[in-house]
Scaffold this active site. Structure first.
Site, PDB file in Angstrom:
ATOM      1  N   GLN A 125      43.379  34.988  46.639  1.00  0.00           N
ATOM      2  CA  GLN A 125      43.111  35.771  45.433  1.00  0.00           C
ATOM      3  C   GLN A 125      42.194  35.021  44.469  1.00  0.00           C
ATOM      4  O   GLN A 125      42.592  33.978  43.943  1.00  0.00           O
ATOM      5  CB  GLN A 125      44.442  36.069  44.730  1.00  0.00           C
ATOM      6  CG  GLN A 125      44.317  36.856  43.443  1.00  0.00           C
ATOM      7  CD  GLN A 125      45.649  36.972  42.705  1.00  0.00           C
ATOM      8  OE1 GLN A 125      46.469  36.071  42.755  1.00  0.00           O
ATOM      9  NE2 GLN A 125      45.858  38.088  42.031  1.00  0.00           N
ATOM     10  N   GLY A 126      40.999  35.560  44.228  1.00  0.00           N
ATOM     11  CA  GLY A 126      40.058  34.918  43.302  1.00  0.00           C
ATOM     12  C   GLY A 126      40.085  35.578  41.941  1.00  0.00           C
ATOM     13  O   GLY A 126      39.203  36.361  41.595  1.00  0.00           O
ATOM     14  N   TYR A 127      41.097  35.259  41.177  1.00  0.00           N
ATOM     15  CA  TYR A 127      41.247  35.851  39.844  1.00  0.00           C
ATOM     16  C   TYR A 127      40.988  34.810  38.743  1.00  0.00           C
ATOM     17  O   TYR A 127      40.000  34.858  38.051  1.00  0.00           O
ATOM     18  CB  TYR A 127      42.677  36.406  39.678  1.00  0.00           C
ATOM     19  CG  TYR A 127      42.862  37.861  40.060  1.00  0.00           C
ATOM     20  CD1 TYR A 127      42.179  38.420  41.132  1.00  0.00           C
ATOM     21  CD2 TYR A 127      43.735  38.671  39.348  1.00  0.00           C
ATOM     22  CE1 TYR A 127      42.372  39.754  41.487  1.00  0.00           C
ATOM     23  CE2 TYR A 127      43.931  40.003  39.696  1.00  0.00           C
ATOM     24  CZ  TYR A 127      43.248  40.539  40.763  1.00  0.00           C
ATOM     25  OH  TYR A 127      43.440  41.844  41.098  1.00  0.00           O
ATOM     26  N   SER A 128      41.935  33.858  38.613  1.00  0.00           N
ATOM     27  CA  SER A 128      41.879  32.915  37.486  1.00  0.00           C
ATOM     28  C   SER A 128      40.628  32.043  37.538  1.00  0.00           C
ATOM     29  O   SER A 128      40.099  31.749  38.612  1.00  0.00           O
ATOM     30  CB  SER A 128      43.097  31.991  37.514  1.00  0.00           C
ATOM     31  OG  SER A 128      44.267  32.710  37.306  1.00  0.00           O
ATOM     32  N   GLU A 244      52.227  43.452  42.249  1.00  0.00           N
ATOM     33  CA  GLU A 244      52.627  42.069  42.469  1.00  0.00           C
ATOM     34  C   GLU A 244      53.962  41.817  41.780  1.00  0.00           C
ATOM     35  O   GLU A 244      54.836  41.159  42.320  1.00  0.00           O
ATOM     36  CB  GLU A 244      51.544  41.138  41.897  1.00  0.00           C
ATOM     37  CG  GLU A 244      51.835  39.671  42.131  1.00  0.00           C
ATOM     38  CD  GLU A 244      50.835  38.764  41.425  1.00  0.00           C
ATOM     39  OE1 GLU A 244      49.901  39.269  40.782  1.00  0.00           O
ATOM     40  OE2 GLU A 244      51.013  37.546  41.527  1.00  0.00           O
ATOM     41  N   SER A 383      51.749  35.314  33.007  1.00  0.00           N
ATOM     42  CA  SER A 383      52.817  34.433  32.526  1.00  0.00           C
ATOM     43  C   SER A 383      53.931  35.270  31.897  1.00  0.00           C
ATOM     44  O   SER A 383      53.733  36.434  31.552  1.00  0.00           O
ATOM     45  CB  SER A 383      52.271  33.456  31.485  1.00  0.00           C
ATOM     46  OG  SER A 383      52.018  34.153  30.276  1.00  0.00           O
TER      47      SER A 383
END
Lengths: 398, 385
Positions: A125-128, A244, A383
């Protein structure tokens, strides 16, 4: 209202239990909460389930889902937790796949879904990004159109198990001049073997290599790898985050963890008596188990609503917050239970490379690293503070 | 598994909610609480008319064929309206004893009166030195001919000033705190030798100290078998605990809603205080506590019919969670209302007080944590053997 299982559900439980007993790889028993497995170990159970057609119970049947009811899925997760099974990783099965079958075109569904199901292709997953954590919409990685390709430049981080990944789904900025940061983002599937991608390990406080930095330099990706509309990626990203969250409660696994904690506390001694006989420790376990019961019934209520056709909503934020608090508390109490043998560090020891770690009881070896590692749970997936922001906005309406 | 309410249960909820909205608003309630009697018998009659008092009893017994879910529905609405009338003492407790162990004659005489609202009961189980231990009894019942003579002091008997009859636990044998030797009796409050000191409670209800001095009852006053009352008492108290949890859920929900609403209206530093993240997150925590309490109340109520260990663990787990959540939601409601939360004039403080007192009813957090832990140890032992 009742808690009874129908005869069909009882039979279903027997069926899946027998299947797990016969087919779950012996070497992986009780290894499911470990992050230091090999690629083959991670995939072993997934591949068995892929052949059986049980790798993705939540998918619509036409894409390879099982068509199970929410109660059957609940039974399935309980039965897997009994052996602490290493379930298919979420990145393919429960994160990118729902986006593909909901927003993707027919070619994309045909190209990607079967290999996600079989475990043949591994996703990350390329999110943050370094500057875009909770404020994900401030991401800076760009994808610039060049003929039939996007050229991607930027840096992603916290990319879990990218060292094994064949594919990644990336959020990239395709319109730098959009009015709002949430606009102008696209959802792009990237072959991790494309030139210009560099995966660099990040070693976390438990000493493990689970997450990575992913550097992208002039990475050329065909335009057809974009899912959905250009600049609408944020919508898909939010959809994915809600999915998720719903699996994140981890009730069955935490139940198993409490059983294991009770075993440890029955073996460890305090003044010559089992630790579990100590009131103050026993009550800590009770509190944890009570909190887990509350979470379990909250999840069951959520599942009941979902089975009436109401998808995972903002309530799933409760499951994320409470589920991760309980998981963390479990690792904390386990470390507490093992006492001083929480200290010896097993990685790279003994130096002869043998797998046997000779110091202290087996159950103590991972207690420290697991505790350290599980601090991640209240940070990832949005978070727990972000979850509270979501509830504030979506449920309290403030 | 099924988490849906039946049509009948939804109807009970809706009609009770309407009645409370129309006739049990906060000012009316405060007037009643401060009145001489402290309750409204005519309200009780209306509850009876709606069928609430017969809802959880079987059709054979003359009830509506419902179960503890019906009591849960009623008590959640009672909690929302801070209703003081004695549903738990009279219907859940006294009705529960009769339902489980009453003879045909006892049901005929007493259960019909409870269901119709003609008679209200209070449950005199606690004693000044017994804390929450149901077996720690100094009250005695001595065999006297075919009947019994009771002596003792029962403490904080909720609803006793409004009751015409009492269910009394007493020792017919064994030593103080023994599990055996406990019996359950129906005692007429007007009987010779029964005296009460009536008083208001801090949360707007009424209770009595009940003194029994050589009170004679007939053989027909004994519910269940002599000396074997404890399992029955535990069953009924677990049912009362689940119903009380439902009341807490109702009260918590309203306290939370009121607080969110207040935070929208109240401005400081030129902005509604509900815009401050520190308060938002606390209100989210209140929301989550409330949701977890709903879940626990369902769980405990649905497990009332299971074997004794499972039932007790469920009731204790729920009471622990509700005690903790009730305290949190109550305290934060006051805090976020600021000075206004301290005033008698505002309803929120009265929800706080009711939530506070619920913790001590049928055993507080510590009591149930101990009970749950002991039961878990029994469970483990059984599994090992």
């Amino acid at each position: 209202m009742n808690l009874e299982f129908s005869p069909e559900e009882v039979a279903f439980r027997a069926e899946v239990r027998a299947f797990i007993e016969e087919n779950y790889p012996e070497e992986l028993k009780d290894m499911g909460s470990r992050e230091d497995l090999t690629r083959d170990q991670f995939l072993a159970w997934h591949k068995v389930l892929g052949k059986k057609g049980w790798a993705a119970p939540a998918w619509p049947e036409k894409y390879g889902g099982t068509g199970w009811t929410s109660t059957q899925r609940y039974i399935w997760s309980e039965e897997n937790a009994r052996v602490d099974a290493m379930m298919p990783l979420p990145f393919g099965v429960s994160m990118v796949a729902p986006v593909i079958y909901t927003f993707g075109n027919e070619e994309q569904k045909a190209r990607y879904l079967p290999k996600i199901l079989s475990g043949e292709e591994w996703w990350c997953q390329g999110y943050s990004e370094p500057g875009a954590g909770s404020d994900l919409a401030s991401l800076k990685t760009t994808a610039v159109r060049d003929g039939d390709h996007y050229v991607i430049n930027g840096q992603k981080t916290w990319t879990t198990l990218a060292q094994h990944a064949d594919w990644g789904f990336f959020l990239c900025r395709t319109d730098p001049n959009a009015a709002k940061p949430q606009e102008g983002i696209s959802f792009i599937l990237v072959d991790m073997n494309t030139p210009g991608i560099e995966v660099r390990p990040i070693i976390t406080i438990d000493g493990g290599h689970e997450v990575n930095e992913v550097w992208l330099t002039d990475v050329r990706v065909p335009v057809e790898n974009r899912v959905g509309e250009e600049n609408q990626g944020w919508t898909y990203a939010k959809f994915l985050l809600a999915h998720e969250r719903s699996g994140i409660a981890g009730v069955a696994r935490s139940k198993r963890g409490i059983e294991r904690l009770r075993d440890i506390a029955s073996t460890e001694l305090l003044e010559g008596e089992p630790l579990i006989k100590d009131d103050s420790f026993a009550r800590k376990i009770s509190q944890l188990e009570i909190d887990l019961t509350a979470l379990e019934f909250t999840e069951l209520r959520t599942l009941a609503r979902e089975s009436e056709g109401k998808g995972p909503g903002p309530e799933s934020s409760i499951l994320k917050v409470k589920g991760t608090e309980i998981q963390q508390r479990l690792t904390e109490l386990t470390l507490e239970a093992v006492g001083s043998y929480g200290a010896p560090y097993f990685r790279g020891f003994p130096e002869d490379g043998s797998n046997e770690f000779p110091i202290g009881p087996d159950y103590a070896h991972h207690a420290g690293p697991n505790y350290f590692n599980f601090r991640k749970t209240s940070i990832y997936g949005g978070s727990n503070e972000i979850q509270r922001n979501i509830i504030t906005k979506m449920i309290l309406g403030l | 598994m099924d988490f849906n309410f039946t049509e009948e249960q939804t109807m009970i909820r809706d009609s009770l909610a309407r009645l409370i909205r129309e006739q049990y608003d906060f000012d009316t309630r405060m007037g009643v609480v401060k009145s001489e009697s402290g309750w409204r018998p005519e309200m009780w009659a209306q509850f009876a008319e709606l069928g609430l008092l017969m809802a959880p009893f079987s059709e054979e017994d003359g009830g509506l064929g419902g179960d503890p879910i019906d009591s849960m529905v009623v008590m959640e609405e009672f909690g929302k309206g801070l209703v003081v009338e004695p549903f738990v003492p009279s219907v859940v407790c006294a009705g529960g004893f009769l339902k489980h162990a009453g003879t045909a004659a006892q049901k005929e005489e007493h259960l019909q009166a409870i269901m119709g609202g003609a008679s209200t009961f209070a449950f005199a189980y606690a004693e000044p030195r017994g804390r929450y231990n149901l077996a720690d009894l100094e009250t005695t019942a001595k065999k006297d001919g075919s009947g019994y003579v009771l002596n003792g002091h029962k403490s904080v008997v909720i609803g006793a000033p409004w009751a015409d009859k009492l269910v009394v636990t007493a020792r017919t044998g064994g030593d103080r705190r023994d599990a055996g030797g406990i019996s359950v009796f129906i005692v007429d409050k007007g009987a010779d030798g029964v005296t009460t000191r009536d008083y208001p409670t801090v949360d707007g209800r009424r209770a009595s100290e009940v003194y029994l001095e050589n009170v004679s009852v007939g053989a027909g006053a004994l519910i269940g078998a002599e000396g074997e009352g404890l399992p029955l008492i535990e069953q009924v108290v677990d049912e009362a605990t689940a119903a009380t949890c439902a009341e807490a859920v109702g009260a918590m929900g309203v306290a939370h809603q009121m607080t969110v609403e207040y935070s929208r209206q109240r401005k400081q530093f030129g902005t509604p205080i509900g815009k401050f993240q520190v308060l938002q997150h606390r209100m989210v925590d209140m929301f989550m506590e409330h949701e977890q309490s709903i879940s626990m109340t369902y769980m405990a109520t649905l497990k009332l019919g299971e074997d004794a260990v499972e039932r007790k663990k469920a009731a204790s787990a729920a009471k622990v969670r509700i005690g903790q959540s009730g305290r949190f939601v109550g305290q934060e409601s006051i805090q976020i209302h600021g000075g206004m939360g301290m005033t008698e004039e505002l309803a929120v403080g009265h929800y706080f007080k009711r939530l506070t007192m619920i913790d001590s009813e049928f055993g507080n957090v510590d009591h149930h944590m101990r009970r749950y832990t002991e039961l878990s140890a029994t469970d483990l032992k059984a599994a090992a053997e």
